[in-house]
Write an enzyme that holds these catalytic residues in place. Structure first.
Site, mmCIF file in Angstrom:
data_model
loop_
_atom_site.group_PDB
_atom_site.id
_atom_site.type_symbol
_atom_site.label_atom_id
_atom_site.label_comp_id
_atom_site.label_asym_id
_atom_site.label_seq_id
_atom_site.Cartn_x
_atom_site.Cartn_y
_atom_site.Cartn_z
ATOM 1 N N HIS A 131 0.811 -1.224 0.000
ATOM 2 C CA HIS A 131 0.000 0.000 0.000
ATOM 3 C C HIS A 131 0.841 1.269 0.000
ATOM 4 O O HIS A 131 0.351 2.336 0.327
ATOM 5 C CB HIS A 131 -0.975 -0.006 1.189
ATOM 6 C CG HIS A 131 -2.021 -1.087 1.092
ATOM 7 N ND1 HIS A 131 -2.864 -1.414 2.134
ATOM 8 C CD2 HIS A 131 -2.353 -1.909 0.070
ATOM 9 C CE1 HIS A 131 -3.671 -2.397 1.749
ATOM 10 N NE2 HIS A 131 -3.373 -2.724 0.505
ATOM 11 N N CYS A 142 3.765 12.931 -12.955
ATOM 12 C CA CYS A 142 4.870 12.253 -13.647
ATOM 13 C C CYS A 142 5.578 11.209 -12.785
ATOM 14 O O CYS A 142 6.525 10.588 -13.226
ATOM 15 C CB CYS A 142 5.894 13.268 -14.164
ATOM 16 S SG CYS A 142 6.973 13.973 -12.909
ATOM 17 N N SER A 201 -6.750 -8.588 9.251
ATOM 18 C CA SER A 201 -8.111 -9.104 9.348
ATOM 19 C C SER A 201 -8.411 -10.150 8.286
ATOM 20 O O SER A 201 -9.379 -10.889 8.379
ATOM 21 C CB SER A 201 -9.104 -7.956 9.212
ATOM 22 O OG SER A 201 -8.951 -7.364 7.934
ATOM 23 N N GLU A 227 -7.963 -11.733 16.946
ATOM 24 C CA GLU A 227 -9.223 -12.472 16.883
ATOM 25 C C GLU A 227 -9.288 -13.336 15.632
ATOM 26 O O GLU A 227 -8.477 -13.173 14.721
ATOM 27 C CB GLU A 227 -10.400 -11.499 16.926
ATOM 28 C CG GLU A 227 -10.368 -10.491 15.824
ATOM 29 C CD GLU A 227 -10.461 -9.058 16.382
ATOM 30 O OE1 GLU A 227 -10.765 -8.165 15.601
ATOM 31 O OE2 GLU A 227 -10.222 -8.867 17.583
HETATM 32 ZN ZN LIG Z 1 5.964 15.802 -12.008
#
Ligand SMILES: [Zn+2]
Length: 258
Positions: A131, A142, A201, A227
């Site tokens: 992520h 760019c 999770s 859990e």
């Molecule tokens: Zn740029």
């Protein structure tokens, strides 16, 4: 809080000791143990100070390409605030245990859904960030990365190459994951002997499918989470609790033989 020593099955200990290809997938739970609040937690319905200030916005209103187009300054400021929150936390014993595990296993891949960079801070080397990383800033147009920018209270800083707006190098709602990181993650999951799913999770795709891919290829799946999750029933070994307590003990049990 501690429930005493965790007993690890001898079968698992032996397997890990001889393992040369291991994958660990980590999620928000690992960061939470460092005191970092999750996306949802960072949006309390009632909050105080800066946290309260942001609570009127839904995550989708702050972490999507549409939000950035609509109000780039709002999104930039929110990430600036989150970057500061990340700077205030440190890796926990779980992060360090994973870094140590890497020292013992030749083919070790750490795949994380977290954007805080705490794994690298703890010393992990082979890290795939699915992520992105909140500390990295790049041009929205760019893709040029930048380490320095002029902070202006009025507007979002711009790219020195093309003049485009700068944004955090994180994956927003509606955006696809960085292809190189995802491909490397899938490859590692398919080839590993042991797959750890830690503090996640198991519902955020495509990360969640990595554990199942490993399982289907015959890897031993180990889950460490507070859990039960959708993965729990398929996992070969399940440890409910804090990764910051379980992982250091596991590393000790497997690799620190006297
Ligand atoms: Zn740029």
């Amino acid at each position: 809080m501690s429930a005493g020593p965790v007993a690890f099955p001898a079968q698992l200990v032996t397997l890990l000791r001889g393992s040369s290809r291991l994958v660990a997938l980590t999620g928000a739970g690992v960061s939470q143990e460092s005191g970092l609040r999750t996306f949802r937690d960072a949006h309390p319905s009632t909050g105080s100070g800066r946290a309260g200030l942001w609570s009127q916005h839904k995550p989708e209103d702050l972490a999507s390409p549409e939000a950035f187009r609509r109000d780039p300054k709002l999104v930039w400021d929110w990430y600036a605030w989150r970057r500061e929150a990340v700077k205030a936390v440190r890796p926990n014993p779980g992060h360090y245990a994973l870094a140590e595990m890497e020292q013992h296993v030749p083919g070790f891949t750490l795949i994380t859904q977290n954007v805080d960079g705490l794994h690298r801070m703890a010393g992990s080397q082979n890290v795939l960030e699915l992520h992105g990383n909140i500390q990295r800033v790049r041009c929205a147009e760019c893709y040029t990365f930048t380490e320095v920018w002029d902070d202006d209270t009025e507007s979002v800083p711009r790219c020195r190459v093309c003049g485009g707006l700068l944004r955090p190098d994180v994956v927003w709602f509606g955006e696809s994951l960085p292809r190189d990181q995802l491909e490397a993650a899938v490859e590692a999951a398919r080839a590993c002997e042991v797959f750890f799913s830690i503090g996640t999770s198991g519902v955020v795709q495509p990360a969640a499918s990595l554990a199942f891919a490993a399982h289907n290829r015959g890897a031993v799946v180990v889950e460490i989470n507070a859990e039960p999750t959708p993965l729990t029933q398929k996992a070969d070994h399940v440890f409910h609790g804090r990764s910051g307590e379980i992982l250091p003990r596991l590393v000790e049990a497997v690799w620190k033989i006297t």
